[in-house]
Design a protein around this motif. Structure first.
Motif, PDB file in Angstrom:
ATOM      1  N   UNK A 133     -10.821 -86.896   7.573  1.00  0.00           N
ATOM      2  CA  UNK A 133     -11.885 -86.941   6.571  1.00  0.00           C
ATOM      3  C   UNK A 133     -11.754 -88.112   5.625  1.00  0.00           C
ATOM      4  N   UNK A 134     -10.549 -88.578   5.431  1.00  0.00           N
ATOM      5  CA  UNK A 134     -10.296 -89.735   4.586  1.00  0.00           C
ATOM      6  C   UNK A 134     -10.670 -91.033   5.306  1.00  0.00           C
ATOM      7  N   UNK A 141     -19.225 -97.441  -1.559  1.00  0.00           N
ATOM      8  CA  UNK A 141     -19.796 -96.555  -0.536  1.00  0.00           C
ATOM      9  C   UNK A 141     -18.715 -95.618   0.008  1.00  0.00           C
ATOM     10  N   UNK A 142     -17.547 -96.166   0.292  1.00  0.00           N
ATOM     11  CA  UNK A 142     -16.431 -95.368   0.795  1.00  0.00           C
ATOM     12  C   UNK A 142     -16.034 -94.293  -0.215  1.00  0.00           C
ATOM     13  N   UNK A 160     -17.067 -85.725   0.188  1.00  0.00           N
ATOM     14  CA  UNK A 160     -17.918 -84.897   1.058  1.00  0.00           C
ATOM     15  C   UNK A 160     -17.436 -84.864   2.509  1.00  0.00           C
ATOM     16  N   UNK A 161     -16.887 -85.974   2.991  1.00  0.00           N
ATOM     17  CA  UNK A 161     -16.363 -86.012   4.356  1.00  0.00           C
ATOM     18  C   UNK A 161     -15.162 -85.077   4.504  1.00  0.00           C
ATOM     19  N   UNK A 162     -14.235 -85.161   3.568  1.00  0.00           N
ATOM     20  CA  UNK A 162     -13.066 -84.277   3.605  1.00  0.00           C
ATOM     21  C   UNK A 162     -13.510 -82.823   3.507  1.00  0.00           C
ATOM     22  N   UNK A 163     -14.414 -82.541   2.583  1.00  0.00           N
ATOM     23  CA  UNK A 163     -14.897 -81.168   2.394  1.00  0.00           C
ATOM     24  C   UNK A 163     -15.560 -80.637   3.662  1.00  0.00           C
ATOM     25  N   UNK A 164     -16.336 -81.478   4.320  1.00  0.00           N
ATOM     26  CA  UNK A 164     -17.008 -81.057   5.550  1.00  0.00           C
ATOM     27  C   UNK A 164     -16.005 -80.680   6.633  1.00  0.00           C
ATOM     28  N   UNK A 165     -14.984 -81.520   6.820  1.00  0.00           N
ATOM     29  CA  UNK A 165     -13.993 -81.234   7.854  1.00  0.00           C
ATOM     30  C   UNK A 165     -13.128 -80.024   7.501  1.00  0.00           C
ATOM     31  N   UNK A 166     -12.949 -79.771   6.214  1.00  0.00           N
ATOM     32  CA  UNK A 166     -12.200 -78.577   5.787  1.00  0.00           C
ATOM     33  C   UNK A 166     -13.110 -77.358   5.661  1.00  0.00           C
TER      34      UNK A 166
END
Length: 157
Positions: free
Chosen positions: A42-43, A140-141, A147-153
């Motif tokens: 996610x990172x 942007x990163x 949100x990317x980390x949260x989605x994968x978790x």
């Protein structure tokens, strides 16, 4: 000095989505090795899958050319509109939570398209002023990281 500016842009982006932090910390504290693997993926994903390619295309390539043809204001507006539109199909099909509900056009427009358009305008103005792709990529990163980390978790906001 450059590293300080880039770190500042990254952490400002993180700050915009800081509401995810408490729940991410809770999940990580209670998780095992798979949680850490998901955290790491996610990172990395938002950097290689979103920030780098999207900023190179939408600002460095597209906006620069649109500015030459139509002027800065229209170039920023059109590249931001296309940037936001690019995010519509996946959100319309898959969204849940703060970014809208899949199949609900109004919620996708207000939860994803409008905020992404505004961010596109900000990134476009930064590109016009500084012509430094690394600043845009860092911001942007930062915006996409939590949100990317949260989605994968599997954390829903």
């Amino acid at each position: 000095k450059t590293c300080t500016v880039l770190a500042g842009c990254y952490f400002f982006g993180i700050l915009l989505n800081s509401s995810y932090l408490a729940e991410i910390n809770r999940v990580i504290a209670n998780g095992g090795i798979m949680t850490w693997i998901k955290f790491t993926v996610g990172l990395l994903l938002p950097l290689v899958q979103a920030a780098v390619p999207e900023e190179i295309f939408y600002r460095y390539i597209l906006q620069t050319r649109l500015e030459k043809v139509f002027g800065s204001i229209f170039g920023i507006f059109l590249s931001s509109l296309l940037f936001a539109s690019f995010h519509f199909p996946s959100r319309y099909l898959l969204a849940s939570g703060v970014e809208g509900s899949a199949g609900d056009i109004y919620s996708i427009l207000t939860g994803t398209i409008l905020p992404v358009f505004v961010i596109g305008i900000i990134l476009g103005c930064l590109w016009r002023k500084f012509r430094n792709i690394w600043i845009l990529i860092a911001l942007h990163y930062g915006i996409d990281t939590l949100p990317s980390i949260a989605s994968l978790l599997q954390i829903d906001k």
